[in-house]
Design an enzyme around this catalytic site. Structure first.
Site, PDB file in Angstrom:
ATOM      1  N   PHE A  11       0.824  -1.221   0.000  1.00  0.00           N
ATOM      2  CA  PHE A  11       0.000   0.000   0.000  1.00  0.00           C
ATOM      3  C   PHE A  11       0.858   1.271   0.000  1.00  0.00           C
ATOM      4  CE2 PHE A  11      -2.241   2.822   3.285  1.00  0.00           C
ATOM      5  CZ  PHE A  11      -2.909   3.573   2.329  1.00  0.00           C
ATOM      6  N   ILE A  60      12.413 -10.579   1.846  1.00  0.00           N
ATOM      7  CA  ILE A  60      13.501 -10.085   2.706  1.00  0.00           C
ATOM      8  C   ILE A  60      13.895 -11.120   3.770  1.00  0.00           C
ATOM      9  CG2 ILE A  60      13.089  -7.624   2.319  1.00  0.00           C
ATOM     10  CD1 ILE A  60      11.693  -7.533   5.082  1.00  0.00           C
ATOM     11  N   THR A 129       6.495   3.182  12.381  1.00  0.00           N
ATOM     12  CA  THR A 129       5.133   3.526  12.811  1.00  0.00           C
ATOM     13  C   THR A 129       5.129   4.265  14.150  1.00  0.00           C
ATOM     14  OG1 THR A 129       3.095   2.503  13.629  1.00  0.00           O
ATOM     15  CG2 THR A 129       5.051   1.170  13.772  1.00  0.00           C
ATOM     16  N   ASP A 130       4.073   5.027  14.375  1.00  0.00           N
ATOM     17  CA  ASP A 130       3.952   5.704  15.677  1.00  0.00           C
ATOM     18  C   ASP A 130       3.576   4.718  16.792  1.00  0.00           C
ATOM     19  OD1 ASP A 130       1.271   5.240  15.071  1.00  0.00           O
ATOM     20  OD2 ASP A 130       0.636   7.337  15.259  1.00  0.00           O
ATOM     21  N   GLU A 131       3.178   3.499  16.395  1.00  0.00           N
ATOM     22  CA  GLU A 131       2.762   2.525  17.415  1.00  0.00           C
ATOM     23  C   GLU A 131       3.913   2.093  18.320  1.00  0.00           C
ATOM     24  OE1 GLU A 131       0.164  -0.627  16.337  1.00  0.00           O
ATOM     25  OE2 GLU A 131      -0.842   0.548  14.808  1.00  0.00           O
ATOM     26  N   TYR A 154       2.848  -6.575  16.800  1.00  0.00           N
ATOM     27  CA  TYR A 154       3.249  -5.786  15.626  1.00  0.00           C
ATOM     28  C   TYR A 154       4.155  -4.629  16.034  1.00  0.00           C
ATOM     29  CZ  TYR A 154       2.938  -1.922  12.328  1.00  0.00           C
ATOM     30  OH  TYR A 154       3.250  -0.853  11.524  1.00  0.00           O
ATOM     31  N   SER A 157       7.532  -5.613  17.189  1.00  0.00           N
ATOM     32  CA  SER A 157       8.453  -5.999  16.100  1.00  0.00           C
ATOM     33  C   SER A 157       8.977  -4.759  15.383  1.00  0.00           C
ATOM     34  CB  SER A 157       7.763  -6.959  15.120  1.00  0.00           C
ATOM     35  OG  SER A 157       6.770  -6.288  14.357  1.00  0.00           O
ATOM     36  N   LYS A 158       8.142  -3.746  15.218  1.00  0.00           N
ATOM     37  CA  LYS A 158       8.615  -2.521  14.554  1.00  0.00           C
ATOM     38  C   LYS A 158       9.577  -1.752  15.473  1.00  0.00           C
ATOM     39  CE  LYS A 158       7.640  -1.048  10.982  1.00  0.00           C
ATOM     40  NZ  LYS A 158       8.267  -1.287   9.645  1.00  0.00           N
ATOM     41  N   ASN A 183      -1.603   6.567  11.227  1.00  0.00           N
ATOM     42  CA  ASN A 183      -2.451   5.688  10.398  1.00  0.00           C
ATOM     43  C   ASN A 183      -2.615   6.239   8.992  1.00  0.00           C
ATOM     44  OD1 ASN A 183      -3.139   4.922  13.209  1.00  0.00           O
ATOM     45  ND2 ASN A 183      -4.623   3.608  12.181  1.00  0.00           N
ATOM     46  N   PRO A 209     -17.796  -3.932  12.037  1.00  0.00           N
ATOM     47  CA  PRO A 209     -17.440  -4.352  13.404  1.00  0.00           C
ATOM     48  C   PRO A 209     -16.591  -3.310  14.140  1.00  0.00           C
ATOM     49  CG  PRO A 209     -16.037  -5.466  11.799  1.00  0.00           C
ATOM     50  CD  PRO A 209     -16.956  -4.594  11.020  1.00  0.00           C
ATOM     51  N   ARG A 285     -10.273  -5.422  20.659  1.00  0.00           N
ATOM     52  CA  ARG A 285      -8.955  -5.985  20.320  1.00  0.00           C
ATOM     53  C   ARG A 285      -8.144  -6.084  21.607  1.00  0.00           C
ATOM     54  NH1 ARG A 285      -5.638  -2.312  16.160  1.00  0.00           N
ATOM     55  NH2 ARG A 285      -6.597  -3.614  14.574  1.00  0.00           N
TER      56      ARG A 285
HETATM   57  C1  T46 Z   1      -9.921  -3.455  11.437  1.00  0.00           C
HETATM   58  C2  T46 Z   1     -10.730  -2.763  12.521  1.00  0.00           C
HETATM   59  C3  T46 Z   1     -10.181  -1.787  13.294  1.00  0.00           C
HETATM   60  N1  T46 Z   1     -10.901  -1.184  14.280  1.00  0.00           N
HETATM   61  C4  T46 Z   1     -10.257  -0.133  15.096  1.00  0.00           C
HETATM   62  C5  T46 Z   1      -8.926  -0.511  15.709  1.00  0.00           C
HETATM   63  C6  T46 Z   1      -8.172   0.802  15.724  1.00  0.00           C
HETATM   64  O1  T46 Z   1      -8.509   1.540  16.879  1.00  0.00           O
HETATM   65  C7  T46 Z   1      -8.686   1.535  14.481  1.00  0.00           C
HETATM   66  C8  T46 Z   1      -7.772   1.399  13.279  1.00  0.00           C
HETATM   67  O2  T46 Z   1      -7.480   0.041  13.130  1.00  0.00           O
HETATM   68  P1  T46 Z   1      -6.486  -0.509  11.990  1.00  0.00           P
HETATM   69  O3  T46 Z   1      -6.365  -1.970  12.183  1.00  0.00           O
HETATM   70  O4  T46 Z   1      -6.970  -0.018  10.678  1.00  0.00           O
HETATM   71  O5  T46 Z   1      -5.131   0.264  12.308  1.00  0.00           O
HETATM   72  P2  T46 Z   1      -4.197   0.350  13.623  1.00  0.00           P
HETATM   73  O6  T46 Z   1      -4.314  -0.858  14.444  1.00  0.00           O
HETATM   74  O7  T46 Z   1      -4.461   1.660  14.278  1.00  0.00           O
HETATM   75  O8  T46 Z   1      -2.760   0.353  12.930  1.00  0.00           O
HETATM   76  C9  T46 Z   1      -2.505   0.996  11.674  1.00  0.00           C
HETATM   77  O9  T46 Z   1      -1.807   2.203  11.829  1.00  0.00           O
HETATM   78  C10 T46 Z   1      -0.526   2.122  12.398  1.00  0.00           C
HETATM   79  C11 T46 Z   1       0.094   3.483  12.464  1.00  0.00           C
HETATM   80  C12 T46 Z   1       0.332   1.070  11.783  1.00  0.00           C
HETATM   81  O10 T46 Z   1       1.540   1.137  11.818  1.00  0.00           O
HETATM   82  C13 T46 Z   1      -0.323  -0.179  11.325  1.00  0.00           C
HETATM   83  O11 T46 Z   1       0.456  -0.861  10.372  1.00  0.00           O
HETATM   84  C14 T46 Z   1      -1.685   0.070  10.775  1.00  0.00           C
HETATM   85  O12 T46 Z   1      -2.345  -1.165  10.619  1.00  0.00           O
HETATM   86  O13 T46 Z   1      -9.948   0.943  14.211  1.00  0.00           O
HETATM   87  C15 T46 Z   1     -12.231  -1.521  14.523  1.00  0.00           C
HETATM   88  O14 T46 Z   1     -12.895  -0.952  15.416  1.00  0.00           O
HETATM   89  N2  T46 Z   1     -12.791  -2.482  13.742  1.00  0.00           N
HETATM   90  C16 T46 Z   1     -12.100  -3.151  12.762  1.00  0.00           C
HETATM   91  O15 T46 Z   1     -12.661  -4.043  12.090  1.00  0.00           O
END
Ligand code: T46
Length: 347
Positions: A11, A60, A129-131, A154, A157-158, A183, A209, A285
């Protein structure tokens, strides 16, 4: 200049590859990608015939293959984006994240160290990532000085891969830059992440969801603005520096989802069009980070970067892209592209 971009069919990677191939015809751009479920050459159809673009199908995780490619192509600089990136997948299969994000990064660093005997004009640019900073309460922002405090497999690991990049800089002198982004959203994102998943579900009238109470906050960054920031940091950033890249754009999930439903209803103009009724609160989650918010002041002040689109504009462009590319969406969700690449790259 020969630039290796890893994860270029993914992406964020595909937006970076496109920008570099089009903007810098004098550079040779090598896109290295394993074409896993989230990597897709369809994302780069418009640049694949360009003279300065080469695709290398490789993983990689394969240290020998990475070594061989550095030997064969003599890359000058690396922009490393290849990663397992989905938090939910990291909870069910942490090992894949250790392998790709930590060991895969090490394989690249080892090759850079071995083949860049002379570090002059070399660069290992790690996209992170900011995570890695963990979670915030209701106030405050992540800065480049925030301590690392990852909560998910995740982000752990980053964080580890960031540490290895810095360690190779200190120990062996590998010149590096790291940027940590918030994000991303935009065209070509695999529909497992919140925004494309929910667009896809609304189109197909499936449940939306929402994890927990939906009051989790994320800072949303349009992917093309992220690619522009990467271009700036790559060309003007200082070695050994970190740059945080965020959208100055915080949203609670539930507010974002309501906005998404509103725009989608307008665009789809369906008779039964009230997408918000698809919202379904589901189990949270595990280890869900409450709030990410980034202070992008450093890259703004030092390199002059700021987002070029508002969230409403970016979201509109994103939704339009998905609505006009329903075949892409169908092919990525069905695994059709992956099946095709498996056949094509059999040997
Ligand atoms: C898939 C999904 C997500 N969510 C919630 C969970 C999070 O609070 C928010 C965004 O979730 P998402 O999985 O899209 O992204 P993050 O977990 O914030 O992480 C993302 O942003 C960072 C910077 C990265 O570095 C990650 O690679 C990237 O995946 O929506 C829901 O409520 N329902 C769902 O079905």
């Amino acid at each position: 200049m020969k630039i290796l971009i890893t994860g270029g069919a993914g992406f964020i990677g595909s937006h970076v590859v496109r920008l570099f191939v089009n903007k810098y015809p004098e550079y040779e751009i090598f896109n290295l990608d394993a074409l896993t479920y989230a990597g897709n050459l369809e994302n780069l159809k418009d640049v694949e015939a360009k003279a300065n673009y080469t695709f290398l199908k490789a993983d990689i995780n394969d240290a020998n293959e990475i070594d061989k490619l550095f030997n064969d192509y003599d890359f000058d600089k690396v922009i490393h984006l290849a990663a397992e990136s989905h938090v939910d997948r990291s909870i069910s299969n942490p090992l894949a994240f250790v392998e790709t994000n930590i060991l895969g990064t090490l394989n690249l660093l080892n090759a850079a160290r071995k083949y860049w005997a002379d570090y002059n004009d070399k660069l290992f640019y790690h996209i992170s990532t900011d995570e890695v900073y963990g979670t915030l309460g209701d106030s405050g922002l992540f800065t480049e000085k925030s301590s690392y405090d990852p909560n998910s497999p995740y982000s752990a690991s980053k964080a580890s891969s960031d540490h290895f990049v810095r360690a190779y800089g200190e120990t062996y002198g590998v010149p590096y830059i790291i940027s940590n982004c918030s994000n991303n959203y935009g065209p070509n994102q695999f529909p497992e992440k919140l925004i494309p998943l929910f667009i896809n579900n609304i189109v197909n009238k499936k449940e939306l969801p929402v994890y927990g109470d939906g009051k989790y906050t994320r800072d949303w960054l349009f992917v093309k603005d992220h690619a522009i920031a990467i271009d700036l940091a790559f060309h003007k950033g200082e070695i050994k520096e970190t740059y945080n890249i965020g959208g100055f754009n915080e949203w609670q999930n539930i507010d974002l989802i309501q906005l998404l439903c509103k725009i989608m209803d307008k665009k789809l103009a369906r008779e039964d069009g009230d997408s918000a009724r698809l919202i379904t609160y589901v189990k949270d989650r595990p280890g869900h980070d409450k709030r990410y918010a980034i202070d992008a002041g450093k890259i703004n002040k030092r390199l002059g970067w700021k987002p070029s689109v508002t969230f409403e504009e970016g979201l509109e462009k994103t939704i339009d892209w998905y609505l006009h590319n329903s075949q892409w969406l169908q092919n990525v969700t069905s695994g059709a592209y992956q099946k095709y690449y498996k056949e094509q790259y059999k040997s």
